[in-house]
Design a protein around this motif. Structure first.
Motif, PDB file in Angstrom:
ATOM      1  N   PRO A   1       0.742  -1.027  -0.025  1.00 11.12           N
ATOM      2  CA  PRO A   1       0.061  -0.075   0.046  1.00 11.12           C
ATOM      3  C   PRO A   1       0.893   1.381   0.060  1.00 11.12           C
ATOM      4  O   PRO A   1       0.320   2.416  -0.406  1.00 11.12           O
ATOM      5  CB  PRO A   1      -0.871  -0.326   1.298  1.00 11.12           C
ATOM      6  N   GLY A   2       2.143   1.216   0.273  1.00 13.30           N
ATOM      7  CA  GLY A   2       3.148   2.316   0.282  1.00 13.30           C
ATOM      8  C   GLY A   2       3.822   2.527  -1.044  1.00 13.30           C
ATOM      9  O   GLY A   2       4.448   3.508  -0.925  1.00 13.30           O
ATOM     10  N   SER A   3       3.445   1.579  -2.047  1.00 20.93           N
ATOM     11  CA  SER A   3       4.424   1.726  -3.010  1.00 20.93           C
ATOM     12  C   SER A   3       3.868   3.058  -4.235  1.00 20.93           C
ATOM     13  O   SER A   3       2.641   3.327  -4.019  1.00 20.93           O
ATOM     14  CB  SER A   3       4.289   0.546  -3.912  1.00 20.93           C
ATOM     15  N   LEU A   4       4.638   3.483  -4.800  1.00 24.37           N
ATOM     16  CA  LEU A   4       4.211   4.807  -5.665  1.00 24.37           C
ATOM     17  C   LEU A   4       3.416   4.290  -6.480  1.00 24.37           C
ATOM     18  O   LEU A   4       2.376   5.011  -6.902  1.00 24.37           O
ATOM     19  CB  LEU A   4       5.664   5.245  -6.203  1.00 24.37           C
ATOM     20  N   GLN A   5       3.279   3.083  -6.964  1.00 20.91           N
ATOM     21  CA  GLN A   5       2.589   2.656  -8.296  1.00 20.91           C
ATOM     22  C   GLN A   5       0.911   2.681  -7.675  1.00 20.91           C
ATOM     23  O   GLN A   5       0.246   3.169  -8.211  1.00 20.91           O
ATOM     24  CB  GLN A   5       2.684   1.228  -8.466  1.00 20.91           C
ATOM     25  N   VAL A   6       0.921   2.275  -6.253  1.00 27.79           N
ATOM     26  CA  VAL A   6      -0.507   2.154  -5.542  1.00 27.79           C
ATOM     27  C   VAL A   6      -0.792   3.628  -5.336  1.00 27.79           C
ATOM     28  O   VAL A   6      -1.980   4.029  -5.571  1.00 27.79           O
ATOM     29  CB  VAL A   6      -0.266   1.353  -4.619  1.00 27.79           C
ATOM     30  N   LEU A   7       0.072   4.459  -4.587  1.00 28.08           N
ATOM     31  CA  LEU A   7      -0.276   5.764  -4.397  1.00 28.08           C
ATOM     32  C   LEU A   7      -0.720   6.836  -5.399  1.00 28.08           C
ATOM     33  O   LEU A   7      -1.348   7.657  -5.436  1.00 28.08           O
ATOM     34  CB  LEU A   7       0.838   6.338  -3.359  1.00 28.08           C
ATOM     35  N   ARG A   8      -0.043   6.454  -6.679  1.00 27.57           N
ATOM     36  CA  ARG A   8      -0.320   7.378  -7.869  1.00 27.57           C
ATOM     37  C   ARG A   8      -1.924   7.190  -8.128  1.00 27.57           C
ATOM     38  O   ARG A   8      -2.220   8.006  -8.936  1.00 27.57           O
ATOM     39  CB  ARG A   8       0.492   7.021  -8.923  1.00 27.57           C
ATOM     40  N   ARG A   9      -2.477   6.085  -7.868  1.00 34.20           N
ATOM     41  CA  ARG A   9      -3.941   5.990  -8.412  1.00 34.20           C
ATOM     42  C   ARG A   9      -4.836   6.828  -7.502  1.00 34.20           C
ATOM     43  O   ARG A   9      -5.461   7.463  -7.971  1.00 34.20           O
ATOM     44  CB  ARG A   9      -4.345   4.542  -8.057  1.00 34.20           C
ATOM     45  N   TYR A  10      -4.216   7.023  -6.069  1.00 30.39           N
ATOM     46  CA  TYR A  10      -5.005   8.113  -5.675  1.00 30.39           C
ATOM     47  C   TYR A  10      -4.707   9.373  -6.096  1.00 30.39           C
ATOM     48  O   TYR A  10      -5.570  10.312  -6.206  1.00 30.39           O
ATOM     49  CB  TYR A  10      -4.689   8.004  -4.076  1.00 30.39           C
ATOM     50  N   GLU A  11      -3.419   9.882  -6.437  1.00 29.77           N
ATOM     51  CA  GLU A  11      -3.213  11.169  -6.903  1.00 29.77           C
ATOM     52  C   GLU A  11      -3.748  11.251  -8.116  1.00 29.77           C
ATOM     53  O   GLU A  11      -4.398  12.428  -8.068  1.00 29.77           O
ATOM     54  CB  GLU A  11      -1.655  11.110  -6.942  1.00 29.77           C
ATOM     55  N   ARG A  12      -3.909  10.549  -8.974  1.00 26.86           N
ATOM     56  CA  ARG A  12      -4.750  10.782 -10.281  1.00 26.86           C
ATOM     57  C   ARG A  12      -6.139  11.185 -10.284  1.00 26.86           C
ATOM     58  O   ARG A  12      -6.733  11.685 -10.857  1.00 26.86           O
ATOM     59  CB  ARG A  12      -4.513   9.388 -11.223  1.00 26.86           C
ATOM     60  N   TRP A  13      -6.810  10.219  -9.268  1.00 31.75           N
ATOM     61  CA  TRP A  13      -7.979  10.210  -8.912  1.00 31.75           C
ATOM     62  C   TRP A  13      -8.491  11.552  -8.105  1.00 31.75           C
ATOM     63  O   TRP A  13      -9.583  12.317  -8.867  1.00 31.75           O
ATOM     64  CB  TRP A  13      -8.495   9.227  -7.830  1.00 31.75           C
ATOM     65  N   ARG A  14      -7.816  11.948  -7.272  1.00 36.03           N
ATOM     66  CA  ARG A  14      -8.194  13.369  -6.624  1.00 36.03           C
ATOM     67  C   ARG A  14      -7.492  14.522  -7.073  1.00 36.03           C
ATOM     68  O   ARG A  14      -8.150  15.593  -7.187  1.00 36.03           O
ATOM     69  CB  ARG A  14      -7.774  13.279  -5.227  1.00 36.03           C
ATOM     70  N   ARG A  15      -6.237  14.738  -7.705  1.00 38.54           N
ATOM     71  CA  ARG A  15      -5.548  16.023  -7.954  1.00 38.54           C
ATOM     72  C   ARG A  15      -6.359  16.680  -9.084  1.00 38.54           C
ATOM     73  O   ARG A  15      -6.241  17.854  -8.860  1.00 38.54           O
ATOM     74  CB  ARG A  15      -3.956  15.639  -8.357  1.00 38.54           C
ATOM     75  N   GLY A  16      -6.654  16.171  -9.957  1.00 38.78           N
ATOM     76  CA  GLY A  16      -7.064  16.539 -11.053  1.00 38.78           C
ATOM     77  C   GLY A  16      -8.636  17.519 -10.642  1.00 38.78           C
ATOM     78  O   GLY A  16      -8.777  18.399 -10.927  1.00 38.78           O
ATOM     79  N   ASP A  17      -9.296  16.614  -9.841  1.00 42.99           N
ATOM     80  CA  ASP A  17     -10.780  17.042  -9.636  1.00 42.99           C
ATOM     81  C   ASP A  17     -10.525  18.214  -8.696  1.00 42.99           C
ATOM     82  O   ASP A  17     -11.296  19.314  -8.749  1.00 42.99           O
ATOM     83  CB  ASP A  17     -11.560  16.157  -8.877  1.00 42.99           C
ATOM     84  N   ASN A  18      -9.495  18.374  -7.771  1.00 43.50           N
ATOM     85  CA  ASN A  18      -9.386  19.240  -6.857  1.00 43.50           C
ATOM     86  C   ASN A  18      -8.620  20.613  -7.665  1.00 43.50           C
ATOM     87  O   ASN A  18      -9.193  21.728  -7.225  1.00 43.50           O
ATOM     88  CB  ASN A  18      -8.194  18.978  -5.928  1.00 43.50           C
ATOM     89  N   LEU A  19      -8.081  20.359  -8.494  1.00 43.45           N
ATOM     90  CA  LEU A  19      -7.535  21.714  -9.220  1.00 43.45           C
ATOM     91  C   LEU A  19      -8.523  22.276 -10.013  1.00 43.45           C
ATOM     92  O   LEU A  19      -8.632  23.385 -10.270  1.00 43.45           O
ATOM     93  CB  LEU A  19      -6.432  20.984 -10.122  1.00 43.45           C
TER      94      LEU A  19
END
Length: 408
Positions: A324-342
């Motif tokens: 769960p701490g791998s960058l591959q997993v965490l980037r799914r969260y970033e892709r999901w939320r960063r665009g919507d927030n921006l």
């Protein structure tokens, strides 16, 4: 050294929501919070309130804490009315038009905080470190270690920073942010008026910034008055009578005279957005990742969606035996939320720039836009659904079915 699946730094509303969501997924959680929470019954009324969207309400229902918040501590609002001080443009929104019982709820933070912490204290999956402060973060290949100021060390597969816009964790890790000063400040206070608020959230756009009256229990309202920063000290220094008179005039006496008020607080407004929400073993959520203009009250709601989305991504990774701490997993969260927030940040900046402006040609366009939205049923319904947080790709906790909602 105590090892957990997840360490959450920051036990405010977003951090406590994330910790509850992780625990509900079966993860072992360590929550680090610098200040001992004061139970709601012992805390004084808070002049700053949150406009909780229906999506956020669903998250709280899914976590089993909504019944401790509403109806006794939450005021549902059924309508919104928005108008421009520089003309006759006006838009009115009514929840009945989209078949909903309300558009959202106005709640003091202390009641949400207490409900979330009671759930954390009752959970066997959560260890609370409070009061405690982070002193050092070391990210390693297979874990992340957090050293507290007390000297204790915690380790986990993932560290989640929910420690606010000035996030110490983000600073320790050198995670860069971009932002700018709005040159505006927001004043908040609880006020009472001679006119009834009619369960309506009111907002008038003035040349210096928006003025909102948000409905609360017993016909009180919470105001959020955004003004150029150079004016804020004068407003804070006014005596009660002078403040009441100036506030009612700024609101065009839409709710009559202001007859009572509580203490006033103010803070400068600044936009902030993290360049990246994640790095190996670390994720940012809430204000640690983004700070947005408050004119639509979306700040805490975006943070709650961050918490729910990250919990969903991490739970899915654990189910499939992925780190769960791998960058591959965490980037799914970033892709999901960063665009919507921006997108939300850009929309709020655009509205603020368009309405906080006394130029005559722009004023005519503003008023035309408000009038067109008011005459278009499709536009009103679309706006309402987005204001309720029900647009876009929602996390499972915010997409709970009516059957689950009615049983919690």
């Amino acid at each position: 050294m105590q090892h957990s699946d997840v360490i959450v730094v920051g036990g405010g509303i977003v951090g406590a929501t994330a910790a509850n969501a992780f625990a509900q997924s079966g993860l072992q959680v360590a929550l680090v919070e610098a200040r001992e929470p004061v139970p709601a019954a012992q805390a004084k009324p808070d002049p700053r309130v949150f406009a909780i969207t229906r999506a956020s309400e669903r998250i709280f229902r899914s976590l089993g804490v909504w019944n401790a918040i509403a109806p006794q501590h939450a005021c549902a609002f059924t309508d919104m009315e928005v108008w421009d001080a520089g003309g006759d443009g006006l838009t009115h929104f009514d929840c009945a038009e989209i078949g909903e019982s309300c558009l959202g709820h106005i709640v003091e933070p202390r009641f949400i905080q207490t409900a979330l912490w009671q759930a954390l204290q009752a959970s066997d999956s959560v260890r609370l470190h409070c009061p405690a402060r982070a002193a050092e973060v070391v990210s390693q290949q297979d874990s992340v270690q957090l050293t507290l100021e007390s000297g204790d060390t915690l380790s986990a597969d993932l560290l989640v920073a929910a420690d606010g816009a000035r996030s110490p964790v983000r600073t320790m890790l050198g995670m860069e942010t971009h932002g700018h000063d709005y040159r505006q400040s927001s004043l908040v206070a609880l006020v009472k008026t001679t006119g009834l608020h009619r369960q309506t959230a009111w907002q008038r756009f003035l040349p210096g910034g928006p003025l909102a009256f948000l409905p609360m229990q017993d016909n009180w309202c919470s105001i959020v008055w955004t003004v150029p920063s150079e004016e804020i000290e004068r407003l804070l220094a006014l005596d009660k009578a002078g403040f009441h008179h100036e506030l009612a005039a700024a609101f065009d006496h839409r709710l009559g005279d202001v007859i009572d008020s509580g203490e006033r607080e103010a803070w400068p407004l600044r936009r902030l957005h993290a360049e990246h929400y994640v790095q190996p073993r670390v994720a940012l959520i809430g204000d640690a990742a983004h700070a947005i203009h408050p004119l639509a009250g979306q700040g805490v709601n975006l943070g709650l969606l961050d918490a729910a989305a990250l919990a969903e991504v991490i739970a899915a990774a654990k189910q499939h035996d992925r780190d769960p701490g791998s960058l591959q997993v965490l980037r799914r969260y970033e892709r999901w939320r960063r665009g919507d927030n921006l997108l939300m940040m850009m929309a709020m900046d655009g509205i603020n720039q368009a309405f906080s402006n006394a130029q005559s040609p722009l004023g005519r366009l503003r008023n035309l836009g408000l009038s067109l939205v008011n005459r278009s049923g499709a536009a009103r319904r679309t706006f309402m659904r987005h204001a309720m947080g029900l647009g876009g790709d929602l996390p499972a906790l915010a997409s709970v079915t009516e059957e689950v909602r009615s049983s919690t």
